[in-house]
Design an enzyme around this catalytic site. Structure first.
Site, PDB file in Angstrom:
ATOM      1  N   ASP A  30      -9.328  68.402  23.104  1.00 51.89           N
ATOM      2  CA  ASP A  30     -10.034  67.552  23.198  1.00 51.89           C
ATOM      3  C   ASP A  30      -9.665  66.136  22.345  1.00 51.89           C
ATOM      4  O   ASP A  30     -10.538  65.568  21.999  1.00 51.89           O
ATOM      5  CB  ASP A  30     -11.466  67.898  22.851  1.00 51.89           C
ATOM      6  N   GLN A  31      -8.344  66.326  21.941  1.00 50.98           N
ATOM      7  CA  GLN A  31      -8.088  65.033  20.939  1.00 50.98           C
ATOM      8  C   GLN A  31      -8.061  63.945  22.083  1.00 50.98           C
ATOM      9  O   GLN A  31      -7.636  63.804  23.059  1.00 50.98           O
ATOM     10  CB  GLN A  31      -7.005  65.609  20.239  1.00 50.98           C
ATOM     11  N   GLY A  76       8.930  47.411  33.480  1.00 52.18           N
ATOM     12  CA  GLY A  76       9.791  46.928  34.647  1.00 52.18           C
ATOM     13  C   GLY A  76      10.842  47.859  34.597  1.00 52.18           C
ATOM     14  O   GLY A  76      10.575  49.136  35.089  1.00 52.18           O
ATOM     15  N   THR A  85      13.504  50.211  38.867  1.00 54.57           N
ATOM     16  CA  THR A  85      12.481  50.609  39.783  1.00 54.57           C
ATOM     17  C   THR A  85      11.154  49.547  39.907  1.00 54.57           C
ATOM     18  O   THR A  85      10.788  49.555  40.712  1.00 54.57           O
ATOM     19  CB  THR A  85      12.259  52.105  39.534  1.00 54.57           C
ATOM     20  N   GLU A 112      14.562  42.956  36.010  1.00 54.40           N
ATOM     21  CA  GLU A 112      15.822  43.025  36.737  1.00 54.40           C
ATOM     22  C   GLU A 112      15.745  42.540  38.486  1.00 54.40           C
ATOM     23  O   GLU A 112      15.479  43.042  39.310  1.00 54.40           O
ATOM     24  CB  GLU A 112      16.395  44.392  36.870  1.00 54.40           C
ATOM     25  N   TYR A 113      16.156  41.058  38.602  1.00 52.05           N
ATOM     26  CA  TYR A 113      16.806  40.133  37.541  1.00 52.05           C
ATOM     27  C   TYR A 113      16.104  38.714  37.771  1.00 52.05           C
ATOM     28  O   TYR A 113      15.918  38.385  38.672  1.00 52.05           O
ATOM     29  CB  TYR A 113      18.222  40.048  37.588  1.00 52.05           C
TER      30      TYR A 113
END
Length: 574
Positions: free
Chosen positions: A329-330, A356, A359, A399-400
């Site tokens: 539960d934290q 970013g 992918t 990228e890029y």
């Protein structure tokens, strides 16, 4: 998992960081104050004639806190509903709440029970929580219209004030002396709890304490909180950071240079690499920054990358940085919570959230159409109250892009991946040459050329970080030991053909030569190139001679269990 998504490539990155208590998404250069000690403090603000309401600050991370109210039925009949009202001073505010309906009017707050938790049986308690900002405490508490402490027959008792922020003196390899100004209390201060990295290490009656048995050359963070004669604890003081002497001269990691490493969220799966590994390897004491990779970029906004790894995965005590297990539960678990614990233990480390990567860079063009909205989305995500204390800035890993401005704090120049087995037949070549050499497949594909071109565009040397890969790239079907040989394809790798971690290669295919400031290895029919502690030392010396701002690396899990590549970078940058 036996595979992983290749997201490693990156050229230029923008890294704004926190100034004071506010994170920004534009070029500020000041860094954040170290993580405040996470401590609990309880202060009965306390209830109606048959009930009390007690306020507790469950945690405080500097830029925010978690508050909790508890209603206890002290009478003989059940409560059918409850309403708590209180005021916060200017500069302190409550935000999102759970297990209660919370509304506000100016600085006045009203919390009402939900449909399922309004009934409180005699002797029972019910709690609700909220996220807040600021350092003030609630005043004027009312429970169901009456005093929260039960009325005039049970007078309230205010908690002590916060002591002064400790100062340090007499620092040695194994000890440090702390001193602080006294707290005040309406009924008297009994003693003080001394907190080191958020955990209590001593209770003393005076306003000084010498902590012994410490480790040389190690960072610690201290705070103190007072206890009154009723054993109530007040708010914690401000925190002070100190580094013990010894352990390499007591210097900060990398001297005055940046030593930044990437930590990947997907590494917790097949690689079984976790934040705690930064501690057990010794790397945490030798780096200055962590880029947490990656957040996604979708619909023109910064978004979560992997919610399970980022903030939901539960860690057992033996997996956790501080040896404390997560509970169901934290409010925060996963890598974010472990990074919070890491920063408490190593206050010098700054953590940047990287968005970013190879992918997830497809969303940047849309983001660039409305930079202000994109910046606001990143700010809102990074400042989410659940993890606002974890991150000190962001890293844009596009990228890029075709061009970029000079308003960045620094550029991470990807001076690796110049050559690899995407050219299946070769010629074999080191993927991270520092300088040119006779027979290089493509002129200009070197670290020195990349840095020179950026300098020629007007980028100051101090804004450039040299990139180091903690992995090798390789071919198979190779008969020639020296670079320039032919091949039949990519050498086999643990997760991806043509690529392998340094920690594997140093044993499976030891180096047989060096060229252009980096190493290569020929074993059987395989040919690999990768950096070693020796070649990293050469590159760090070159970076310093060029006046660069420091270096960075991809990524932690490629290093050995004792962090020998991180150590080489730290030593070389000093």
């Amino acid at each position: 998992m036996s595979t992983e998504t290749p997201r490693r490539r990156s050229r230029l990155r923008w890294i704004p960081v926190r100034s004071g208590r506010s994170k920004v998404v534009a070029g500020l250069t000041a860094l954040v104050v170290p993580l405040a000690a996470m401590v609990g403090l309880a202060s009965p603000a306390a209830a109606a004639a048959t009930a009390t309401a007690t306020y507790t600050k469950k945690s405080d991370w500097g830029s925010g806190f978690e508050g909790q109210w508890t209603v206890k039925n002290t009478g003989t009949t059940a409560l059918s509903s409850w309403t708590i009202e209180w005021d916060f001073p200017s500069g302190t505010a409550a935000g999102s709440a759970w297990d209660a309906n919370l509304t506000k009017s100016g600085n006045h707050y009203t919390a009402k029970n939900l449909s399922w938790n309004g009934t409180v049986a005699p002797g029972a308690s019910i709690s609700f929580g909220f996220n807040g900002t600021g350092s003030g405490s609630p005043t004027g508490c009312k429970l169901n219209g009456a005093s929260c402490d039960g009325g005039p027959n049970v007078p309230g008792d205010n908690p002590p004030s916060a002591p002064g922020t400790p100062t340090t003196s007499d620092v040695t390899n194994t000890s440090v002396k702390l001193s602080w100004s006294a707290a005040t209390d309406d009924k008297g201060v009994k003693n003080y709890d001394v907190l080191r990295d958020g955990a209590k290490v001593a209770t003393v009656t005076g306003t000084t304490y010498t902590n012994t048995g410490l480790t040389a050359g190690t960072d610690y963070s201290y705070a103190v909180q007072a206890r009154d004669t009723a054993d109530q604890t007040g708010p914690a003081s401000g925190s002070v950071s100190v580094r013990t002497t010894g352990g390499g001269g007591g210097e900060q990691p990398g001297g005055d240079k940046v030593n930044l490493g990437y930590f990947t969220n997907w590494g917790v799966y097949g690689r079984n690499y976790h934040v705690k590994n930064l501690v057990t390897s010794g790397s945490a004491a030798k780096i200055t920054h962590i880029n947490y990779a990656f957040g996604n970029v979708q619909n023109g906004k910064c978004t979560i990358g992997d919610s399970y790894a980022d903030y939901d995965k539960a860690y057992t005590a033996d997996q956790s940085v501080d040896g404390v297990a997560d509970t169901w539960d934290q409010p925060l678990r996963g890598n974010f919570n472990q990074l919070r614990k890491l920063k408490a233990k190593y206050p010098h480390i700054k953590v940047l959230w990287s968005f970013g990567g190879w992918t997830w860079s497809g969303g940047f063009p849309q983001a660039a159409q409305n930079p202000a909205a994109f910046a606001q989305s990143c700010y809102d995500l990074v400042e989410d109250p659940r993890w606002a204390d974890v991150f000190d800035g962001i890293d844009l890993d596009w990228e890029y892009p075709n061009a970029c401005g000079l308003s960045m704090d620094w550029y991470n120049v990807m001076t690796y991946d110049f050559f690899g087995a995407w050219a299946a037949k070769g010629p074999t070549a080191p993927h991270s040459p520092l300088t040119s050499y006779a027979g290089i497949p493509q002129q200009g594909f070197t670290s020195a050329d990349a840095i020179a071109k950026l300098k020629a565009q007007g980028v100051p040397a101090k804004k450039l970080l040299l990139g180091i890969g903690f992995y090798g790239r390789g071919w198979t079907g190779v008969t020639q030991a020296a670079p320039g040989g032919t091949a039949t394809g990519a050498a086999p790798g643990t997760y991806e053909a043509g690529i392998e971690d340094y920690k594997v290669l140093k044993n499976s295919c030891p180096t047989t030569g060096t060229i252009a400031g980096t190493a290569y290895a020929h074993c059987g029919s395989n040919w690999w190139s990768y950096d070693t502690p020796a070649t990293i030392g050469t590159k760090m010396t070159w970076a310093k001679n060029q006046g660069l701002g420091g270096a960075f690396f991809w990524e932690f899990s490629g290093d050995t269990a004792n962090g020998e590549l991180v150590t080489a970078m730290d030593s070389g940058l000093k």
